[in-house]
Design an enzyme around this catalytic site. Structure first.
Site, PDB file in Angstrom:
ATOM      1  N   ASP A 101       0.863  -1.174   0.000  1.00  0.00           N
ATOM      2  CA  ASP A 101       0.000   0.000   0.000  1.00  0.00           C
ATOM      3  C   ASP A 101       0.907   1.233   0.000  1.00  0.00           C
ATOM      4  O   ASP A 101       1.436   1.616   1.031  1.00  0.00           O
ATOM      5  CB  ASP A 101      -0.901  -0.020   1.240  1.00  0.00           C
ATOM      6  CG  ASP A 101      -1.821   1.184   1.283  1.00  0.00           C
ATOM      7  OD1 ASP A 101      -2.059   1.786   0.210  1.00  0.00           O
ATOM      8  OD2 ASP A 101      -2.298   1.532   2.379  1.00  0.00           O
ATOM      9  N   GLU A 102       1.101   1.806  -1.165  1.00  0.00           N
ATOM     10  CA  GLU A 102       1.996   2.945  -1.349  1.00  0.00           C
ATOM     11  C   GLU A 102       3.352   2.699  -0.683  1.00  0.00           C
ATOM     12  O   GLU A 102       3.814   3.503   0.129  1.00  0.00           O
ATOM     13  CB  GLU A 102       1.346   4.226  -0.806  1.00  0.00           C
ATOM     14  CG  GLU A 102       0.014   4.520  -1.450  1.00  0.00           C
ATOM     15  CD  GLU A 102      -0.512   5.923  -1.133  1.00  0.00           C
ATOM     16  OE1 GLU A 102      -0.108   6.505  -0.110  1.00  0.00           O
ATOM     17  OE2 GLU A 102      -1.314   6.435  -1.929  1.00  0.00           O
ATOM     18  N   PRO A 103       4.012   1.591  -1.037  1.00  0.00           N
ATOM     19  CA  PRO A 103       5.259   1.240  -0.346  1.00  0.00           C
ATOM     20  C   PRO A 103       6.392   2.244  -0.580  1.00  0.00           C
ATOM     21  O   PRO A 103       7.359   2.252   0.182  1.00  0.00           O
ATOM     22  CB  PRO A 103       5.622  -0.128  -0.944  1.00  0.00           C
ATOM     23  CG  PRO A 103       4.934  -0.160  -2.271  1.00  0.00           C
ATOM     24  CD  PRO A 103       3.670   0.617  -2.085  1.00  0.00           C
TER      25      PRO A 103
END
Ligand SMILES: *[C@@H]1O[C@H](CO)[C@@H](O)[C@H](O)[C@H]1NC(C)=O
Ligand SMILES: *[C@@H]1O[C@H](CO)[C@@H](O)[C@H](O)[C@H]1NC(C)=O
Ligand SMILES: *[C@@H]1O[C@H](CO)[C@@H](O)[C@H](O)[C@H]1NC(C)=O
Ligand SMILES: *[C@@H]1O[C@H](CO)[C@@H](O)[C@H](O)[C@H]1NC(C)=O
Ligand SMILES: *[C@@H]1O[C@H](CO)[C@@H](O)[C@H](O)[C@H]1NC(C)=O
Ligand SMILES: *[C@@H]1O[C@H](CO)[C@@H](O)[C@H](O)[C@H]1NC(C)=O
Ligand SMILES: *[C@@H]1O[C@H](CO)[C@@H](O)[C@H](O)[C@H]1NC(C)=O
Ligand SMILES: *[C@@H]1O[C@H](CO)[C@@H](O)[C@H](O)[C@H]1NC(C)=O
Ligand SMILES: *[C@@H]1O[C@H](CO)[C@@H](O)[C@H](O)[C@H]1NC(C)=O
Ligand SMILES: *[C@@H]1O[C@H](CO)[C@@H](O)[C@H](O)[C@H]1NC(C)=O
Length: 480
Positions: free
Chosen positions: A117-119
């Site tokens: 998740d949005e790394p």
């Protein structure tokens, strides 16, 4: 064009465009609306795409048999193990994909698996960078082995700070320099498997961070001052951001990669300009833009797939980037529409969640007759776990003044603890009332009754005691 043909084309295009709009469904809430009610809410508003942040079994069960297209999420914390072990990836796919799909018509229509998740969010540093591509590759291999390679696409949702540009000009855009290598690997991977590039676009945050982006420009107002980028004219912040992404992709050799807007929305509380009125203006502008299939200056007449952020408010979301983070919902935490917008349901009016089960009509407030000298300290302590974001500057309860704000924090704590009497103690300062303390726009919410609510636990516990007592009385045991 004959009128009938026009109607048919119009109807087809409506059906097609409606399909391109989905919502993010997050569950970081103390008392989430039951999944079956959320799925009814989605259906009654004709929302047929949903993006999740994990693979909660209750959520997936509720989505089974619906025709809703689903994006599953893999949390960042799992990336390390999914990178290092193909076995872990196979188990993940078996447990969280195959199991739900292979039920004939009764399964879940899984379209994408979002790895991380949005790394690459800048505030995370580089902690996830080394695992993302490996994890995505292992999940892809596992999907192919499960014969799902042609149905399910692997994507990696990227934050908007993945990009940089000079003076907001799309033509000067590129990937953040620390990501150059990783991004080329990611794009090569996505391209090979015909998967799109998932990215967050947030005009709300852009206008907060950049004084050159006016509120009107972010809100799709016709009167906003346009931005010129050599011979191209930008009339809104959305187009500017989208073309920033398109340019950066082109610059590294992927000019035709599909861009999906993974998150886009406008919060309604907890900060200046976060109001339902402005959110409505933004969402109406966005929906006109997406339904109209105008595309952007770099991709004209292009159908853009986008996921609204978010479906519901979540009172436990991290507020590291701002107190507005808990107020992104088009609907409040209990599934009630905050404003009017046509998400594809064909009317301005959204349908609310039905038969919502609330706790009793009880609130916790501060008792004015007590010594209030320590009230503020006590309230701040309550706020460290409760949700006091509405009290922040620009928030809906910023105005209620002392000691109303103390009552607000006490109540939030009390509701989050399922109205347990001892959670309205506050060293004797708390008082339970049945009179709604809400003032004007400042609402004192009552939480939802959930299966983990204290009420049920207490009920069960009392029931057990009664049962045991009656058994004992029947047995007439003697303990002497
Ligand atoms: C990712 O997985 C590969 C394959 O198992 C491994 O060689 C590599 O060291 C892993 N990367 C990190 C940073 O652990
Ligand atoms: C399936 O997903 C859940 C939730 O994300 C996770 O806890 C679980 O470990 C996953 N299963 C496997 C085998 O990885
Ligand atoms: C804002 O606009 C001015 C004038 O167009 C430009 O020089 C400046 O670089 C812009 N600032 C940002 C942060 O984009
Ligand atoms: C990354 O790309 C940008 C633009 O192409 C370039 O300015 C920068 O030097 C590159 N950084 C690295 C580390 O390669
Ligand atoms: C932007 O371009 C339009 C026409 O292309 C022009 O009329 C306008 O003055 C320009 N705006 C600025 C701020 O340069
Ligand atoms: C947006 O917020 C700013 C800063 O608080 C304020 O000055 C402005 O009036 C707000 N605009 C609207 C339309 O609410
Ligand atoms: C005042 O409140 C703080 C924070 O809740 C608490 O640690 C402290 O013991 C309280 N002091 C008194 C005199 O009650
Ligand atoms: C504050 O209170 C005044 C008067 O009741 C009201 O007009 C105003 O909108 C309120 N502001 C906020 C941010 O709620
Ligand atoms: C309530 O308002 C008082 C006075 O403005 C302030 O000192 C206090 O920090 C506020 N408490 C909370 C929980 O917002
Ligand atoms: C229970 O047992 C006591 C003697 O042990 C007897 O006096 C009493 O009547 C019994 N009560 C019932 C309800 O059977």
């Amino acid at each position: 064009m004959p009128f009938k043909l026009f109607i048919i084309i119009f109807a087809l295009s409506m059906a097609f465009t409606a399909k391109a709009i989905g919502v993010n469904w997050g569950t970081t809430a103390s008392h989430p609306l039951p999944p079956s009610k959320v799925v009814k809410l989605l259906k009654s508003n004709n929302i047929n795409k949903v993006k999740l942040f994990d693979t909660n079994p209750l959520v997936l069960q509720a989505l089974s048999g619906s025709s809703i297209g689903v994006t599953l999420g893999i949390p960042n914390g799992m990336l390390r193990s999914l990178n290092s072990s193909r076995n872990a990836a196979e188990n993940w796919v078996h447990d969280n994909v195959t199991r739900y799909m292979s039920k004939g018509g009764n399964g879940v229509r899984i379209e994408y698996v979002a790895v991380g998740d949005e790394p690459f969010l800048q505030t995370y540093g580089e902690q996830f960078h080394p695992f993302v591509i490996g994890a995505a590759t292992n999940i892809q291999v596992a999907l192919v082995r499960a014969n799902l390679g042609s149905q399910v696409r692997v994507v990696v949702p990227c934050s908007f700070d993945t990009f940089q540009s000079v003076s907001n000009l799309p033509s000067k855009a590129h990937f953040r320099s620390d990501l150059n290598k990783t991004m080329i690997q990611l794009l090569t991977f996505l391209n090979k498997h015909s998967a799109p590039f998932f990215v967050t676009i947030s005009p709300f945050i852009t206008t907060r961070q950049n004084r050159n982006i006016s509120l009107d420009f972010a809100l799709f107002k016709e009167t906003a001052q346009p931005h010129n980028d050599s011979h191209r004219t930008y009339k809104n912040s959305f187009d500017l951001s989208y073309d920033t992404v398109v340019t950066a992709l082109s610059a590294v050799g992927f000019p035709n990669m599909e861009v999906v807007v993974a998150q886009i929305g406008w919060p309604t509380d907890g900060a200046a300009n976060a109001t339902s009125h402005l959110a409505e203006t933004f969402m109406k502008g966005l929906m006109n833009h997406l339904h109209g299939k105008f595309g952007t200056p770099l991709r004209t007449r292009h159908l853009i797939e986008a996921y609204i952020f978010s479906l519901l408010d979540e009172d436990q979301r991290s507020i590291a980037s701002g107190n507005f983070e808990r107020h992104w919902g088009v609907f409040t935490f209990d599934g009630q529409a905050k404003y009017h917008v046509d998400l594809g349901q064909g009317s301005k009016n959204l349908q609310n969640a039905q038969n919502v089960d609330y706790l009793s009509s009880k609130w916790c407030v501060v008792n004015n007759n007590k010594d209030m000298s320590n009230a503020t300290a006590t309230a701040l302590e309550a706020c460290s776990t409760a949700d006091c974001t509405a009290l922040s500057p620009g928030g809906s309860c910023f105005n209620i003044s002392w000691p109303g704000n103390i009552s607000y924090s006490f109540n939030s704590y009390y509701q989050q603890h399922d109205q347990r009497a001892e959670s309205c103690d506050f060293r004797g300062l708390g008082l339970i009332t049945t009179v709604d303390p809400s003032v004007d726009h400042c609402r004192f919410p009552i939480e939802l009754r959930t299966s983990h609510s204290n009420y049920l636990r207490a009920y069960c516990f009392q029931g057990m005691i009664l049962l045991v007592a009656s058994l004992l009385s029947h047995l007439n045991l003697s303990f002497t």
